[in-house]
Design a protein around this motif. Sequence first.
Motif, PDB file in Angstrom:
ATOM      1  N   ASP A   1      -0.831   7.393   1.203  1.00  0.00           N
ATOM      2  CA  ASP A   1      -0.353   7.944   2.461  1.00  0.00           C
ATOM      3  C   ASP A   1      -0.779   7.006   3.592  1.00  0.00           C
ATOM      4  O   ASP A   1      -1.645   6.146   3.424  1.00  0.00           O
ATOM      5  N   GLN A   2      -0.169   7.172   4.767  1.00  0.00           N
ATOM      6  CA  GLN A   2      -0.402   6.252   5.864  1.00  0.00           C
ATOM      7  C   GLN A   2      -1.847   6.276   6.354  1.00  0.00           C
ATOM      8  O   GLN A   2      -2.395   5.236   6.720  1.00  0.00           O
ATOM      9  N   GLU A   3      -2.473   7.418   6.351  1.00  0.00           N
ATOM     10  CA  GLU A   3      -3.847   7.516   6.835  1.00  0.00           C
ATOM     11  C   GLU A   3      -4.810   6.720   5.950  1.00  0.00           C
ATOM     12  O   GLU A   3      -5.658   5.974   6.442  1.00  0.00           O
ATOM     13  N   THR A   4      -4.684   6.856   4.647  1.00  0.00           N
ATOM     14  CA  THR A   4      -5.543   6.125   3.709  1.00  0.00           C
ATOM     15  C   THR A   4      -5.277   4.626   3.792  1.00  0.00           C
ATOM     16  O   THR A   4      -6.203   3.817   3.818  1.00  0.00           O
ATOM     17  N   ALA A   5      -4.000   4.243   3.839  1.00  0.00           N
ATOM     18  CA  ALA A   5      -3.644   2.823   3.920  1.00  0.00           C
ATOM     19  C   ALA A   5      -4.134   2.208   5.230  1.00  0.00           C
ATOM     20  O   ALA A   5      -4.595   1.067   5.250  1.00  0.00           O
ATOM     21  N   ALA A   6      -4.075   2.966   6.314  1.00  0.00           N
ATOM     22  CA  ALA A   6      -4.552   2.467   7.604  1.00  0.00           C
ATOM     23  C   ALA A   6      -6.055   2.212   7.562  1.00  0.00           C
ATOM     24  O   ALA A   6      -6.539   1.220   8.114  1.00  0.00           O
ATOM     25  N   LYS A   7      -6.805   3.079   6.880  1.00  0.00           N
ATOM     26  CA  LYS A   7      -8.250   2.863   6.746  1.00  0.00           C
ATOM     27  C   LYS A   7      -8.538   1.615   5.935  1.00  0.00           C
ATOM     28  O   LYS A   7      -9.460   0.864   6.245  1.00  0.00           O
ATOM     29  N   ILE A   8      -7.752   1.368   4.887  1.00  0.00           N
ATOM     30  CA  ILE A   8      -7.945   0.176   4.062  1.00  0.00           C
ATOM     31  C   ILE A   8      -7.685  -1.091   4.879  1.00  0.00           C
ATOM     32  O   ILE A   8      -8.409  -2.075   4.761  1.00  0.00           O
ATOM     33  N   MET A   9      -6.657  -1.051   5.738  1.00  0.00           N
ATOM     34  CA  MET A   9      -6.322  -2.217   6.549  1.00  0.00           C
ATOM     35  C   MET A   9      -7.141  -2.302   7.837  1.00  0.00           C
ATOM     36  O   MET A   9      -7.003  -3.263   8.594  1.00  0.00           O
ATOM     37  N   ASN A  10      -7.963  -1.294   8.111  1.00  0.00           N
ATOM     38  CA  ASN A  10      -8.843  -1.257   9.278  1.00  0.00           C
ATOM     39  C   ASN A  10      -8.065  -1.216  10.594  1.00  0.00           C
ATOM     40  O   ASN A  10      -8.380  -1.919  11.552  1.00  0.00           O
ATOM     41  N   VAL A  11      -7.002  -0.399  10.621  1.00  0.00           N
ATOM     42  CA  VAL A  11      -6.216  -0.194  11.834  1.00  0.00           C
ATOM     43  C   VAL A  11      -5.995   1.308  12.006  1.00  0.00           C
ATOM     44  O   VAL A  11      -6.251   2.093  11.095  1.00  0.00           O
ATOM     45  N   SER A  12      -5.504   1.703  13.179  1.00  0.00           N
ATOM     46  CA  SER A  12      -5.191   3.113  13.390  1.00  0.00           C
ATOM     47  C   SER A  12      -3.936   3.488  12.602  1.00  0.00           C
ATOM     48  O   SER A  12      -3.156   2.624  12.194  1.00  0.00           O
ATOM     49  N   ARG A  13      -3.727   4.779  12.408  1.00  0.00           N
ATOM     50  CA  ARG A  13      -2.560   5.232  11.675  1.00  0.00           C
ATOM     51  C   ARG A  13      -1.274   4.859  12.408  1.00  0.00           C
ATOM     52  O   ARG A  13      -0.267   4.490  11.798  1.00  0.00           O
ATOM     53  N   GLN A  14      -1.293   4.929  13.742  1.00  0.00           N
ATOM     54  CA  GLN A  14      -0.109   4.572  14.529  1.00  0.00           C
ATOM     55  C   GLN A  14       0.215   3.082  14.384  1.00  0.00           C
ATOM     56  O   GLN A  14       1.385   2.707  14.236  1.00  0.00           O
ATOM     57  N   THR A  15      -0.807   2.236  14.418  1.00  0.00           N
ATOM     58  CA  THR A  15      -0.587   0.798  14.246  1.00  0.00           C
ATOM     59  C   THR A  15      -0.062   0.510  12.853  1.00  0.00           C
ATOM     60  O   THR A  15       0.858  -0.295  12.677  1.00  0.00           O
ATOM     61  N   TYR A  16      -0.623   1.185  11.853  1.00  0.00           N
ATOM     62  CA  TYR A  16      -0.150   1.001  10.482  1.00  0.00           C
ATOM     63  C   TYR A  16       1.323   1.394  10.372  1.00  0.00           C
ATOM     64  O   TYR A  16       2.116   0.685   9.759  1.00  0.00           O
ATOM     65  N   GLY A  17       1.688   2.511  10.956  1.00  0.00           N
ATOM     66  CA  GLY A  17       3.082   2.956  10.929  1.00  0.00           C
ATOM     67  C   GLY A  17       4.011   1.942  11.575  1.00  0.00           C
ATOM     68  O   GLY A  17       5.116   1.698  11.085  1.00  0.00           O
ATOM     69  N   ARG A  18       3.558   1.334  12.665  1.00  0.00           N
ATOM     70  CA  ARG A  18       4.370   0.316  13.337  1.00  0.00           C
ATOM     71  C   ARG A  18       4.515  -0.938  12.468  1.00  0.00           C
ATOM     72  O   ARG A  18       5.608  -1.491  12.340  1.00  0.00           O
TER      73      ARG A  18
ATOM     74  N   LEU B   1       0.821  -1.208   0.000  1.00  0.00           N
ATOM     75  CA  LEU B   1       0.000   0.000   0.000  1.00  0.00           C
ATOM     76  C   LEU B   1       0.860   1.265   0.000  1.00  0.00           C
ATOM     77  O   LEU B   1       0.563   2.220  -0.715  1.00  0.00           O
ATOM     78  N   SER B   2       1.924   1.289   0.806  1.00  0.00           N
ATOM     79  CA  SER B   2       2.751   2.500   0.905  1.00  0.00           C
ATOM     80  C   SER B   2       3.730   2.659  -0.249  1.00  0.00           C
ATOM     81  O   SER B   2       3.815   3.728  -0.849  1.00  0.00           O
ATOM     82  N   ASP B   3       4.470   1.619  -0.544  1.00  0.00           N
ATOM     83  CA  ASP B   3       5.561   1.743  -1.508  1.00  0.00           C
ATOM     84  C   ASP B   3       5.158   1.437  -2.942  1.00  0.00           C
ATOM     85  O   ASP B   3       5.693   2.025  -3.867  1.00  0.00           O
ATOM     86  N   PHE B   4       4.229   0.520  -3.149  1.00  0.00           N
ATOM     87  CA  PHE B   4       3.821   0.156  -4.506  1.00  0.00           C
ATOM     88  C   PHE B   4       2.631   0.997  -4.974  1.00  0.00           C
ATOM     89  O   PHE B   4       2.630   1.519  -6.081  1.00  0.00           O
ATOM     90  N   GLU B   5       1.620   1.132  -4.118  1.00  0.00           N
ATOM     91  CA  GLU B   5       0.428   1.918  -4.472  1.00  0.00           C
ATOM     92  C   GLU B   5       0.603   3.410  -4.185  1.00  0.00           C
ATOM     93  O   GLU B   5      -0.244   4.206  -4.563  1.00  0.00           O
ATOM     94  N   CYS B   6       1.651   3.791  -3.473  1.00  0.00           N
ATOM     95  CA  CYS B   6       1.981   5.184  -3.131  1.00  0.00           C
ATOM     96  C   CYS B   6       0.852   5.871  -2.357  1.00  0.00           C
ATOM     97  O   CYS B   6       0.544   7.055  -2.603  1.00  0.00           O
TER      98      CYS B   6
END
Length: 107
Positions: A49-66, A42-47
């Motif tokens: 941002d962390q907030e959008t990717a976190a919503k897709i994965m159904n986690v918080s932005r902090q959890t996604y970043g971790r 999601l981050s490197d291939f689909e480019c």
Amino acid sequence: MPRPKKPRFISGYPSINAFVPRGMPQTGETTLPVEGLEALRLSDFECLDQETAAKIMNVSRQTYGRILNEARSIVSGALVTGKALVIKGGTYTMHHGTKLRRRRGRR
């Protein structure tokens, strides 16, 4: 007792489950969880941002970043040390991408 992990949504199981170094002796094996690969995708291939990717994965932005940070660390460690990278395990569920339809008018 630790809190149980909430499953992360992934778009699909990866078609490739391992990467092995070629041309040099293999020094071991390291495991990348499936949700780590999804975060990298999601981050490197689909480019995204962390907030959008976190919503897709159904986690918080902090959890996604971790998750993303751990995945990048695992991949870079495998590349630098010449270890095989095996993609398996983790806490995830498939995201089927179904959208709700709205009906317009009466029929």
